[in-house]
Design a protein around this motif. Sequence first.
Motif, PDB file in Angstrom:
ATOM      1  N   ALA A 198       0.838  -1.197   0.000  1.00  0.00           N
ATOM      2  CA  ALA A 198       0.000   0.000   0.000  1.00  0.00           C
ATOM      3  C   ALA A 198       0.872   1.246   0.000  1.00  0.00           C
ATOM      4  O   ALA A 198       1.914   1.295   0.658  1.00  0.00           O
ATOM      5  N   VAL A 199       0.427   2.249  -0.742  1.00  0.00           N
ATOM      6  CA  VAL A 199       1.048   3.568  -0.732  1.00  0.00           C
ATOM      7  C   VAL A 199      -0.040   4.571  -0.415  1.00  0.00           C
ATOM      8  O   VAL A 199      -1.077   4.622  -1.094  1.00  0.00           O
ATOM      9  N   ASN A 200       0.184   5.356   0.644  1.00  0.00           N
ATOM     10  CA  ASN A 200      -0.765   6.401   1.023  1.00  0.00           C
ATOM     11  C   ASN A 200      -0.138   7.753   0.718  1.00  0.00           C
ATOM     12  O   ASN A 200       0.777   8.210   1.406  1.00  0.00           O
ATOM     13  N   LEU A 201      -0.628   8.378  -0.357  1.00  0.00           N
ATOM     14  CA  LEU A 201      -0.078   9.647  -0.825  1.00  0.00           C
ATOM     15  C   LEU A 201      -0.647  10.807  -0.023  1.00  0.00           C
ATOM     16  O   LEU A 201      -1.873  10.928   0.116  1.00  0.00           O
ATOM     17  N   PRO A 202       0.201  11.704   0.496  1.00  0.00           N
ATOM     18  CA  PRO A 202      -0.266  12.793   1.357  1.00  0.00           C
ATOM     19  C   PRO A 202      -0.796  13.980   0.551  1.00  0.00           C
ATOM     20  O   PRO A 202      -0.073  14.936   0.251  1.00  0.00           O
ATOM     21  N   LEU A 203      -2.073  13.930   0.207  1.00  0.00           N
ATOM     22  CA  LEU A 203      -2.663  15.012  -0.573  1.00  0.00           C
ATOM     23  C   LEU A 203      -2.549  16.347   0.152  1.00  0.00           C
ATOM     24  O   LEU A 203      -2.288  17.383  -0.462  1.00  0.00           O
ATOM     25  N   GLY A 204      -2.756  16.323   1.487  1.00  0.00           N
ATOM     26  CA  GLY A 204      -2.675  17.552   2.257  1.00  0.00           C
ATOM     27  C   GLY A 204      -1.284  18.160   2.236  1.00  0.00           C
ATOM     28  O   GLY A 204      -1.129  19.385   2.098  1.00  0.00           O
ATOM     29  N   SER A 205      -0.266  17.325   2.359  1.00  0.00           N
ATOM     30  CA  SER A 205       1.111  17.832   2.311  1.00  0.00           C
ATOM     31  C   SER A 205       1.420  18.436   0.942  1.00  0.00           C
ATOM     32  O   SER A 205       2.105  19.460   0.841  1.00  0.00           O
ATOM     33  N   LEU A 206       0.918  17.807  -0.101  1.00  0.00           N
ATOM     34  CA  LEU A 206       1.120  18.359  -1.440  1.00  0.00           C
ATOM     35  C   LEU A 206       0.432  19.718  -1.569  1.00  0.00           C
ATOM     36  O   LEU A 206       1.005  20.655  -2.138  1.00  0.00           O
ATOM     37  N   MET A 207      -0.777  19.835  -1.028  1.00  0.00           N
ATOM     38  CA  MET A 207      -1.491  21.109  -1.077  1.00  0.00           C
ATOM     39  C   MET A 207      -0.801  22.174  -0.224  1.00  0.00           C
ATOM     40  O   MET A 207      -0.853  23.361  -0.526  1.00  0.00           O
ATOM     41  N   ALA A 208      -0.147  21.721   0.865  1.00  0.00           N
ATOM     42  CA  ALA A 208       0.565  22.648   1.747  1.00  0.00           C
ATOM     43  C   ALA A 208       1.981  22.937   1.252  1.00  0.00           C
ATOM     44  O   ALA A 208       2.756  23.591   1.951  1.00  0.00           O
ATOM     45  N   LYS A 209       2.307  22.455   0.051  1.00  0.00           N
ATOM     46  CA  LYS A 209       3.621  22.655  -0.566  1.00  0.00           C
ATOM     47  C   LYS A 209       4.742  22.053   0.273  1.00  0.00           C
ATOM     48  O   LYS A 209       5.830  22.624   0.388  1.00  0.00           O
ATOM     49  N   GLU A 210       4.464  20.888   0.858  1.00  0.00           N
ATOM     50  CA  GLU A 210       5.459  20.145   1.635  1.00  0.00           C
ATOM     51  C   GLU A 210       5.878  18.856   0.931  1.00  0.00           C
ATOM     52  O   GLU A 210       6.496  17.973   1.533  1.00  0.00           O
ATOM     53  N   GLY A 211       5.542  18.760  -0.341  1.00  0.00           N
ATOM     54  CA  GLY A 211       5.943  17.605  -1.130  1.00  0.00           C
ATOM     55  C   GLY A 211       5.353  16.309  -0.607  1.00  0.00           C
ATOM     56  O   GLY A 211       4.194  16.259  -0.180  1.00  0.00           O
ATOM     57  N   LEU A 212       6.144  15.264  -0.617  1.00  0.00           N
ATOM     58  CA  LEU A 212       5.689  13.937  -0.184  1.00  0.00           C
ATOM     59  C   LEU A 212       5.972  13.681   1.288  1.00  0.00           C
ATOM     60  O   LEU A 212       6.041  12.519   1.716  1.00  0.00           O
ATOM     61  N   ASN A 213       6.135  14.740   2.068  1.00  0.00           N
ATOM     62  CA  ASN A 213       6.332  14.550   3.500  1.00  0.00           C
ATOM     63  C   ASN A 213       5.176  13.756   4.091  1.00  0.00           C
ATOM     64  O   ASN A 213       4.012  14.027   3.824  1.00  0.00           O
ATOM     65  N   ASN A 214       5.518  12.754   4.901  1.00  0.00           N
ATOM     66  CA  ASN A 214       4.540  11.880   5.562  1.00  0.00           C
ATOM     67  C   ASN A 214       3.830  10.914   4.623  1.00  0.00           C
ATOM     68  O   ASN A 214       2.782  10.361   4.982  1.00  0.00           O
ATOM     69  N   ILE A 215       4.377  10.686   3.432  1.00  0.00           N
ATOM     70  CA  ILE A 215       3.867   9.578   2.630  1.00  0.00           C
ATOM     71  C   ILE A 215       4.090   8.287   3.420  1.00  0.00           C
ATOM     72  O   ILE A 215       5.103   8.128   4.110  1.00  0.00           O
ATOM     73  N   ILE A 216       3.129   7.384   3.374  1.00  0.00           N
ATOM     74  CA  ILE A 216       3.205   6.130   4.126  1.00  0.00           C
ATOM     75  C   ILE A 216       3.274   4.972   3.128  1.00  0.00           C
ATOM     76  O   ILE A 216       2.341   4.756   2.344  1.00  0.00           O
ATOM     77  N   ILE A 217       4.388   4.247   3.168  1.00  0.00           N
ATOM     78  CA  ILE A 217       4.605   3.112   2.264  1.00  0.00           C
ATOM     79  C   ILE A 217       4.644   1.843   3.106  1.00  0.00           C
ATOM     80  O   ILE A 217       5.459   1.729   4.024  1.00  0.00           O
ATOM     81  N   SER A 218       3.764   0.897   2.791  1.00  0.00           N
ATOM     82  CA  SER A 218       3.595  -0.291   3.640  1.00  0.00           C
ATOM     83  C   SER A 218       3.710  -1.580   2.847  1.00  0.00           C
ATOM     84  O   SER A 218       3.221  -1.659   1.702  1.00  0.00           O
ATOM     85  N   VAL A 219       4.319  -2.564   3.453  1.00  0.00           N
ATOM     86  CA  VAL A 219       4.310  -3.946   2.948  1.00  0.00           C
ATOM     87  C   VAL A 219       3.759  -4.807   4.073  1.00  0.00           C
ATOM     88  O   VAL A 219       4.396  -4.950   5.124  1.00  0.00           O
ATOM     89  N   ALA A 220       2.589  -5.357   3.873  1.00  0.00           N
ATOM     90  CA  ALA A 220       1.867  -6.001   4.976  1.00  0.00           C
ATOM     91  C   ALA A 220       1.690  -7.490   4.741  1.00  0.00           C
ATOM     92  O   ALA A 220       1.799  -7.987   3.613  1.00  0.00           O
ATOM     93  N   GLY A 221       1.384  -8.179   5.823  1.00  0.00           N
ATOM     94  CA  GLY A 221       0.832  -9.524   5.761  1.00  0.00           C
ATOM     95  C   GLY A 221      -0.643  -9.441   6.069  1.00  0.00           C
ATOM     96  O   GLY A 221      -1.048  -8.788   7.026  1.00  0.00           O
ATOM     97  N   LYS A 222      -1.462 -10.052   5.224  1.00  0.00           N
ATOM     98  CA  LYS A 222      -2.913  -9.896   5.332  1.00  0.00           C
ATOM     99  C   LYS A 222      -3.580 -11.267   5.429  1.00  0.00           C
ATOM    100  O   LYS A 222      -3.230 -12.188   4.675  1.00  0.00           O
ATOM    101  N   ILE A 223      -4.529 -11.411   6.336  1.00  0.00           N
ATOM    102  CA  ILE A 223      -5.293 -12.648   6.495  1.00  0.00           C
ATOM    103  C   ILE A 223      -6.768 -12.297   6.406  1.00  0.00           C
ATOM    104  O   ILE A 223      -7.256 -11.412   7.141  1.00  0.00           O
ATOM    105  N   VAL A 224      -7.492 -12.982   5.528  1.00  0.00           N
ATOM    106  CA  VAL A 224      -8.918 -12.746   5.330  1.00  0.00           C
ATOM    107  C   VAL A 224      -9.686 -13.964   5.820  1.00  0.00           C
ATOM    108  O   VAL A 224      -9.408 -15.103   5.424  1.00  0.00           O
ATOM    109  N   PHE A 225     -10.687 -13.726   6.683  1.00  0.00           N
ATOM    110  CA  PHE A 225     -11.488 -14.812   7.254  1.00  0.00           C
ATOM    111  C   PHE A 225     -12.859 -14.875   6.575  1.00  0.00           C
ATOM    112  O   PHE A 225     -13.491 -13.857   6.364  1.00  0.00           O
TER     113      PHE A 225
END
Length: 225
Positions: A198-225
């Motif tokens: 998952a990649v969570n792009l910081p739209l607010g940081s981009l609007m605040a002219k802070e670039g990709l600050n606080n972008i969250i990049i995740s590699v997870a293990g997922k289990i579905v029941f």
Amino acid sequence: MKRKLFIISSLFLFLTTGPVFALNGLDIFIKASPSMILNTLDKEHSAPSPVKVLPGIGVKIPNNTFINFQPSLEYYGSYELWYDGKALPAEIENRTAITQNFLLTLPVMVNFQLGKGKAFGVVQQVDVGGGPAILMRFAGLAHGVSENDTGFTGSAASDKEAISKYFWEKGRFLYLNVQADWLFTYADAGISAGPALAVNLPLGSLMAKEGLNNIIISVAGKIVF
């Protein structure tokens, strides 16, 4: 703080369990997401980009369909300091605030069956999609920090207030979630499991002219029941 946590819990329950009354089925999933939260603002006066493990829970509504809705809620804790008009990640010895972070993602996913394995009867499935996300951050004074301790704005208490305000200003809580899962379904066990990116792009940081600050990049293990 208790009121804010109640609001978060109520919102998630509404988004997840509410539609169950109108739909025939759903799956519950859990995940653990080692994640990097990029710090681009000030590397001299702050901690490096933190790496956290985000535990999370979500639902797949409806299940067994080509397109579905997969809201999830993840959590992590962090330390922050205030410097020169910015809330920055902090090492434990330089912390002012401790923050409870809740990442609510609301993706619509498209599911592709890749076929059935010959050896164990395992069905492979790839889910791709995305949607809006909200990062809800609630700051309080860190343990061992007094309100009257010296801070960048004059005191630790005023620094904490500045950090809290910063999180919600200029739409910094707004994100765009893009994700892909590769799941293996074990029919006999009734569960699916696999890696998820998952990649969570910081739209607010981009609007605040802070670039990709606080972008969250995740590699997870997922289990579905």
